[in-house]
Design a protein around this motif. Structure first.
Motif, PDB file in Angstrom:
ATOM      1  N   ARG A 178       0.821  -1.209   0.000  1.00 14.97           N
ATOM      2  CA  ARG A 178       0.000   0.000   0.000  1.00 14.97           C
ATOM      3  C   ARG A 178       0.853   1.256   0.000  1.00 14.97           C
ATOM      4  NH1 ARG A 178      -3.811   0.281   4.889  1.00 14.97           N
ATOM      5  NH2 ARG A 178      -3.878   2.401   4.104  1.00 14.97           N
ATOM      6  N   TYR A 179       2.028   1.145   0.582  1.00 12.99           N
ATOM      7  CA  TYR A 179       2.793   2.350   0.836  1.00 12.99           C
ATOM      8  C   TYR A 179       3.718   2.700  -0.320  1.00 12.99           C
ATOM      9  CZ  TYR A 179       0.911   1.240   5.378  1.00 12.99           C
ATOM     10  OH  TYR A 179       0.053   0.933   6.394  1.00 12.99           O
ATOM     11  N   LEU A 180       3.096   2.947  -1.458  1.00 13.60           N
ATOM     12  CA  LEU A 180       3.896   3.347  -2.608  1.00 13.60           C
ATOM     13  C   LEU A 180       4.573   4.683  -2.338  1.00 13.60           C
ATOM     14  CD1 LEU A 180       1.601   2.361  -5.602  1.00 13.60           C
ATOM     15  CD2 LEU A 180       3.606   1.169  -4.762  1.00 13.60           C
ATOM     16  N   GLY A 181       3.907   5.523  -1.543  1.00 11.18           N
ATOM     17  CA  GLY A 181       4.499   6.805  -1.180  1.00 11.18           C
ATOM     18  C   GLY A 181       5.766   6.604  -0.373  1.00 11.18           C
ATOM     19  N   HIS A 203      -9.457   0.486  -0.203  1.00  9.83           N
ATOM     20  CA  HIS A 203      -8.483   1.368  -0.850  1.00  9.83           C
ATOM     21  C   HIS A 203      -8.463   1.105  -2.350  1.00  9.83           C
ATOM     22  CE1 HIS A 203      -6.888   2.441   3.142  1.00  9.83           C
ATOM     23  NE2 HIS A 203      -6.992   1.155   3.422  1.00  9.83           N
ATOM     24  N   GLY A 204      -9.592   1.366  -2.987  1.00  6.02           N
ATOM     25  CA  GLY A 204      -9.710   1.115  -4.414  1.00  6.02           C
ATOM     26  C   GLY A 204      -8.769   1.950  -5.262  1.00  6.02           C
ATOM     27  N   ASP A 205      -8.280   3.062  -4.700  1.00  6.05           N
ATOM     28  CA  ASP A 205      -7.367   3.926  -5.443  1.00  6.05           C
ATOM     29  C   ASP A 205      -5.997   3.295  -5.637  1.00  6.05           C
ATOM     30  OD1 ASP A 205      -7.020   4.166  -2.596  1.00  6.05           O
ATOM     31  OD2 ASP A 205      -5.702   5.878  -2.973  1.00  6.05           O
ATOM     32  N   LEU A 206      -5.750   2.188  -4.934  1.00  7.55           N
ATOM     33  CA  LEU A 206      -4.459   1.519  -5.064  1.00  7.55           C
ATOM     34  C   LEU A 206      -4.136   1.148  -6.501  1.00  7.55           C
ATOM     35  CD1 LEU A 206      -4.179  -0.962  -2.039  1.00  7.55           C
ATOM     36  CD2 LEU A 206      -2.674   0.950  -2.578  1.00  7.55           C
ATOM     37  N   VAL A 207      -5.142   0.698  -7.229  1.00  6.25           N
ATOM     38  CA  VAL A 207      -4.905   0.224  -8.597  1.00  6.25           C
ATOM     39  C   VAL A 207      -4.399   1.355  -9.486  1.00  6.25           C
ATOM     40  CG1 VAL A 207      -5.920  -0.904 -10.601  1.00  6.25           C
ATOM     41  CG2 VAL A 207      -6.700  -1.521  -8.301  1.00  6.25           C
ATOM     42  N   ASP A 208      -5.057   2.502  -9.409  1.00  8.79           N
ATOM     43  CA  ASP A 208      -4.629   3.647 -10.221  1.00  8.79           C
ATOM     44  C   ASP A 208      -3.275   4.168  -9.767  1.00  8.79           C
ATOM     45  OD1 ASP A 208      -6.809   3.599 -11.882  1.00  8.79           O
ATOM     46  OD2 ASP A 208      -7.931   5.121 -10.770  1.00  8.79           O
ATOM     47  N   ARG A 209      -3.043   4.173  -8.456  1.00  5.75           N
ATOM     48  CA  ARG A 209      -1.761   4.643  -7.933  1.00  5.75           C
ATOM     49  C   ARG A 209      -0.625   3.734  -8.392  1.00  5.75           C
ATOM     50  NH1 ARG A 209      -2.202   4.683  -1.822  1.00  5.75           N
ATOM     51  NH2 ARG A 209      -0.045   5.410  -1.976  1.00  5.75           N
ATOM     52  N   ALA A 210      -0.898   2.426  -8.376  1.00  2.83           N
ATOM     53  CA  ALA A 210       0.119   1.476  -8.838  1.00  2.83           C
ATOM     54  C   ALA A 210       0.392   1.672 -10.323  1.00  2.83           C
ATOM     55  CB  ALA A 210      -0.333   0.049  -8.555  1.00  2.83           C
ATOM     56  N   ALA A 211      -0.677   1.829 -11.101  1.00  2.00           N
ATOM     57  CA  ALA A 211      -0.529   2.016 -12.548  1.00  2.00           C
ATOM     58  C   ALA A 211       0.272   3.283 -12.851  1.00  2.00           C
ATOM     59  CB  ALA A 211      -1.896   2.076 -13.208  1.00  2.00           C
ATOM     60  N   ALA A 212       0.027   4.340 -12.071  1.00  2.00           N
ATOM     61  CA  ALA A 212       0.767   5.596 -12.274  1.00  2.00           C
ATOM     62  C   ALA A 212       2.257   5.417 -12.000  1.00  2.00           C
ATOM     63  CB  ALA A 212       0.190   6.684 -11.370  1.00  2.00           C
ATOM     64  N   ALA A 213       2.575   4.442 -11.136  1.00  2.00           N
ATOM     65  CA  ALA A 213       3.980   4.153 -10.816  1.00  2.00           C
ATOM     66  C   ALA A 213       4.545   3.059 -11.716  1.00  2.00           C
ATOM     67  CB  ALA A 213       4.099   3.737  -9.351  1.00  2.00           C
ATOM     68  N   GLY A 214       3.750   2.633 -12.722  1.00  2.00           N
ATOM     69  CA  GLY A 214       4.222   1.630 -13.668  1.00  2.00           C
ATOM     70  C   GLY A 214       4.108   0.209 -13.168  1.00  2.00           C
ATOM     71  N   ARG A 215       3.193  -0.033 -12.207  1.00  2.00           N
ATOM     72  CA  ARG A 215       3.055  -1.366 -11.632  1.00  2.00           C
ATOM     73  C   ARG A 215       1.645  -1.917 -11.849  1.00  2.00           C
ATOM     74  NH1 ARG A 215       6.009   1.595  -7.995  1.00  2.00           N
ATOM     75  NH2 ARG A 215       8.183   0.915  -7.938  1.00  2.00           N
ATOM     76  N   ALA A 216       1.594  -3.229 -12.022  1.00  2.00           N
ATOM     77  CA  ALA A 216       0.313  -3.916 -12.151  1.00  2.00           C
ATOM     78  C   ALA A 216      -0.229  -4.229 -10.758  1.00  2.00           C
ATOM     79  CB  ALA A 216       0.503  -5.212 -12.948  1.00  2.00           C
ATOM     80  N   THR A 217      -1.465  -4.737 -10.710  1.00  2.00           N
ATOM     81  CA  THR A 217      -2.075  -5.132  -9.438  1.00  2.00           C
ATOM     82  C   THR A 217      -2.541  -6.578  -9.515  1.00  2.00           C
ATOM     83  OG1 THR A 217      -2.845  -2.880  -9.018  1.00  2.00           O
ATOM     84  CG2 THR A 217      -3.890  -4.635  -7.757  1.00  2.00           C
ATOM     85  N   TYR A 218      -2.150  -7.340  -8.487  1.00  2.00           N
ATOM     86  CA  TYR A 218      -2.550  -8.738  -8.316  1.00  2.00           C
ATOM     87  C   TYR A 218      -3.331  -8.782  -7.013  1.00  2.00           C
ATOM     88  CZ  TYR A 218      -1.739 -13.670  -6.897  1.00  2.00           C
ATOM     89  OH  TYR A 218      -1.866 -14.965  -6.464  1.00  2.00           O
ATOM     90  N   CYS A 219      -4.593  -9.218  -7.062  1.00  2.00           N
ATOM     91  CA  CYS A 219      -5.444  -9.203  -5.873  1.00  2.00           C
ATOM     92  C   CYS A 219      -5.821 -10.618  -5.454  1.00  2.00           C
ATOM     93  CB  CYS A 219      -6.711  -8.386  -6.139  1.00  2.00           C
ATOM     94  SG  CYS A 219      -7.744  -8.155  -4.669  1.00  2.00           S
TER      95      CYS A 219
END
Length: 257
Positions: A178-181, A203-219
């Motif tokens: 969660r702590y991309l920051g 924390h649904g915003d995680l997906v967009d935040r990860a994508a903005a950092a160039g990362r995919a999401t695995y749930c």
């Protein structure tokens, strides 16, 4: 919604709602049900063999008892790991790799989680990369074309993989992701974050935040139809589920149909 927007389905410990988890039968069924990926947990035996096992002991999933790391593979093979009427041996990572590589209908990815803390520490990752090398899987041409993804809740494990196999895709699992920051995923070079479905609900915003950092999401572990829809709506890349067949069917059906 285009096909590329639909999450890919990963069979969590195989088709584990129908078959005993981490057994050959569970993974064979998952492949037959059209899973895009197979997930497994690995542990080292006393004689240095990698086996597919979530718990540190075999008490919950077999007819035996004991700690995996204190037993040899031959000792572990003395017990039954299947459901009543469906006997099954303990599954080695090598056997799972052989199954996945021999499946020619559609290429599937293997999502391999290393468990920590364990008595063998970083030897787990070293043994894993050595085993992947036997199959020509340890040095993919790029992360996108890799047939294997390595995962862990331990940031140190992700760093070891990153250092030894820089093009191997990795997933940093759990709350740390969660702590991309705080740059946890960035620091260890993880190519994806791996929140639980409970975390994603809040924390649904995680997906967009990860994508903005160039990362995919695995749930994980996405079993309820409403959670499958949530992952679809949020744009999750991969969903791990105990019901791969049912989940796959839901995702190929347009929402609301």
């Amino acid at each position: 919604m285009t096909e590329i927007d639909v999450p890919r389905v990963v069979a969590h410990r195989g088709s584990s709602a129908a078959k005993a988890e981490h057994t050959l039968g569970a993974y064979e069924l998952a492949l037959q049900e059209g899973a895009d990926g197979l997930e497994c947990d690995i542990r080292l035996t006393r004689d240095g063999q990698l086996v597919c096992m979530h718990d540190r002991t075999i008490d919950r999933t077999s007819t035996g008892t004991g700690v995996v790391s204190e037993m040899t593979l031959d000792e572990l093979k003395q017990f039954d790991y299947g459901k009543p009427g469906e006997p099954a041996e303990i599954l080695t990572l090598r056997e799972l790799l052989e199954l996945a590589m021999d499946w020619t209908s559609v290429p599937v990815k293997l999502f391999i989680e290393t468990k920590h803390p364990v008595r063998y520490g970083g030897l787990v990752e070293a043994k894993l990369l050595a085993e992947l090398s036997r199959f020509g899987l340890a040095t993919p041409a790029s992360a996108s074309f890799s047939r294997v993804v390595v995962m862990s809740f331990a940031a140190s494990a992700m760093w070891r993989i990153r250092r030894s196999a820089p093009l191997m895709p990795t997933v940093l699992l759990g709350e740390t992701s969660r702590y991309l920051g705080g740059a946890a995923a960035h620091t260890v070079g993880a190519t994806a974050i791996g929140p639980s479905i409970m975390t994603l609900r809040e924390h649904g915003d995680l997906v967009d935040r990860a994508a903005a950092a160039g990362r995919a999401t695995y749930c994980w572990t996405v079993d309820e139809p409403r959670d499958v829809e949530l992952c679809r709506e949020l744009g999750v890349g991969w969903v791990a589920t105990n019901h791969p067949g049912r989940t796959k069917l839901q995702l190929v059906t347009a929402p609301g149909v």
